[in-house]
Motif scaffolding. Structure first.
Motif, mmCIF file in Angstrom:
data_model
loop_
_atom_site.group_PDB
_atom_site.id
_atom_site.type_symbol
_atom_site.label_atom_id
_atom_site.label_comp_id
_atom_site.label_asym_id
_atom_site.label_seq_id
_atom_site.Cartn_x
_atom_site.Cartn_y
_atom_site.Cartn_z
ATOM 1 N N ALA A 4 1.167 -0.795 -0.351
ATOM 2 C CA ALA A 4 0.198 0.171 0.055
ATOM 3 C C ALA A 4 0.952 1.301 -0.354
ATOM 4 O O ALA A 4 0.751 1.932 0.654
ATOM 5 C CB ALA A 4 -1.483 -0.309 1.590
ATOM 6 N N GLY A 5 1.592 0.930 -1.032
ATOM 7 C CA GLY A 5 2.752 2.743 -0.721
ATOM 8 C C GLY A 5 3.829 2.370 -0.098
ATOM 9 O O GLY A 5 4.110 3.744 -0.118
ATOM 10 N N LEU A 6 3.953 1.208 0.733
ATOM 11 C CA LEU A 6 4.820 1.255 1.966
ATOM 12 C C LEU A 6 5.858 1.050 2.116
ATOM 13 O O LEU A 6 5.870 -0.916 1.356
ATOM 14 C CB LEU A 6 4.395 1.564 3.072
ATOM 15 C CG LEU A 6 2.833 1.941 3.525
ATOM 16 C CD1 LEU A 6 2.312 1.712 5.080
ATOM 17 C CD2 LEU A 6 3.860 3.652 4.022
ATOM 18 N N ASP A 7 7.068 0.691 1.884
ATOM 19 C CA ASP A 7 8.533 -0.692 1.983
ATOM 20 C C ASP A 7 8.403 -0.774 2.679
ATOM 21 O O ASP A 7 7.739 0.255 4.338
ATOM 22 C CB ASP A 7 9.634 0.599 0.825
ATOM 23 C CG ASP A 7 10.313 1.304 2.303
ATOM 24 O OD1 ASP A 7 9.878 2.355 2.548
ATOM 25 O OD2 ASP A 7 11.366 1.916 1.956
ATOM 26 N N LEU A 8 9.685 -1.944 3.000
ATOM 27 C CA LEU A 8 9.730 -2.991 4.199
ATOM 28 C C LEU A 8 10.212 -2.225 5.605
ATOM 29 O O LEU A 8 9.791 -1.744 6.666
ATOM 30 C CB LEU A 8 10.216 -3.587 3.963
ATOM 31 C CG LEU A 8 10.299 -4.695 4.962
ATOM 32 C CD1 LEU A 8 9.275 -5.419 5.710
ATOM 33 C CD2 LEU A 8 11.831 -6.415 4.211
ATOM 34 N N GLY A 9 10.731 -0.824 4.719
ATOM 35 C CA GLY A 9 11.144 0.235 6.412
ATOM 36 C C GLY A 9 10.545 0.753 7.065
ATOM 37 O O GLY A 9 10.936 0.936 7.825
ATOM 38 N N SER A 10 9.426 1.073 6.278
ATOM 39 C CA SER A 10 9.156 1.411 6.798
ATOM 40 C C SER A 10 7.794 1.417 7.787
ATOM 41 O O SER A 10 7.298 2.262 8.601
ATOM 42 C CB SER A 10 7.910 2.690 5.647
ATOM 43 O OG SER A 10 9.471 4.107 5.033
ATOM 44 N N ILE A 11 7.213 0.377 7.218
ATOM 45 C CA ILE A 11 6.906 -0.637 7.955
ATOM 46 C C ILE A 11 7.558 -1.301 9.394
ATOM 47 O O ILE A 11 6.572 -1.196 11.073
ATOM 48 C CB ILE A 11 6.010 -1.357 7.112
ATOM 49 C CG1 ILE A 11 5.174 -1.492 6.564
ATOM 50 C CG2 ILE A 11 5.759 -2.952 8.544
ATOM 51 C CD1 ILE A 11 4.916 -2.419 5.407
ATOM 52 N N VAL A 12 8.918 -1.068 9.257
ATOM 53 C CA VAL A 12 9.522 -1.697 10.458
ATOM 54 C C VAL A 12 9.322 -0.176 11.571
ATOM 55 O O VAL A 12 9.395 -0.697 12.765
ATOM 56 C CB VAL A 12 10.587 -2.454 9.972
ATOM 57 C CG1 VAL A 12 11.521 -1.978 11.269
ATOM 58 C CG2 VAL A 12 10.802 -3.606 9.205
#
Length: 98
Positions: A4-12
């Motif tokens: 949904a437009g977020l990369d893995l780093g942002s989710i972490v």
């Protein structure tokens, strides 16, 4: 990888931030309870002291008698033990039989 437009780093970072907020919230929750309990105890002592002072002599006369009785008992025990250690120390020691 993007969700949904977020990369893995942002989710972490979001997950770590929410975890830190939960941890800080728990610490603050218990901290405020401890601080409130300590301050409540201190305020309670001041209220007790205020009640003794403003209650007049009738309200705290019994407490004063008990305090003086405790002081007299401690003084008597101290004098008795001093007389047992050195009977010639004072004339007061003649009141106690040997």
């Amino acid at each position: 990888m993007q969700i949904a437009g977020l990369d893995l780093g942002s989710i972490v970072l979001i997950v770590l931030g929410l975890g830190a907020l939960c941890l800080v919230g728990v610490v603050l929750f218990f901290g405020f309870q401890i601080i409130g309990s300590v301050l409540g105890s201190i305020v309670g002592l001041f209220q007790l002291l205020e009640g003794v002072i403003t209650g007049g002599p009738v309200a705290w006369c019994g407490c004063l008698v008990v305090i003086f009785a405790c002081i007299a008992c401690v003084g008597g025990v101290w004098a008795y033990t001093a007389c047992q250690a050195n009977p010639a120390a004072m004339n007061f020691c003649m009141l106690f039989p040997r």
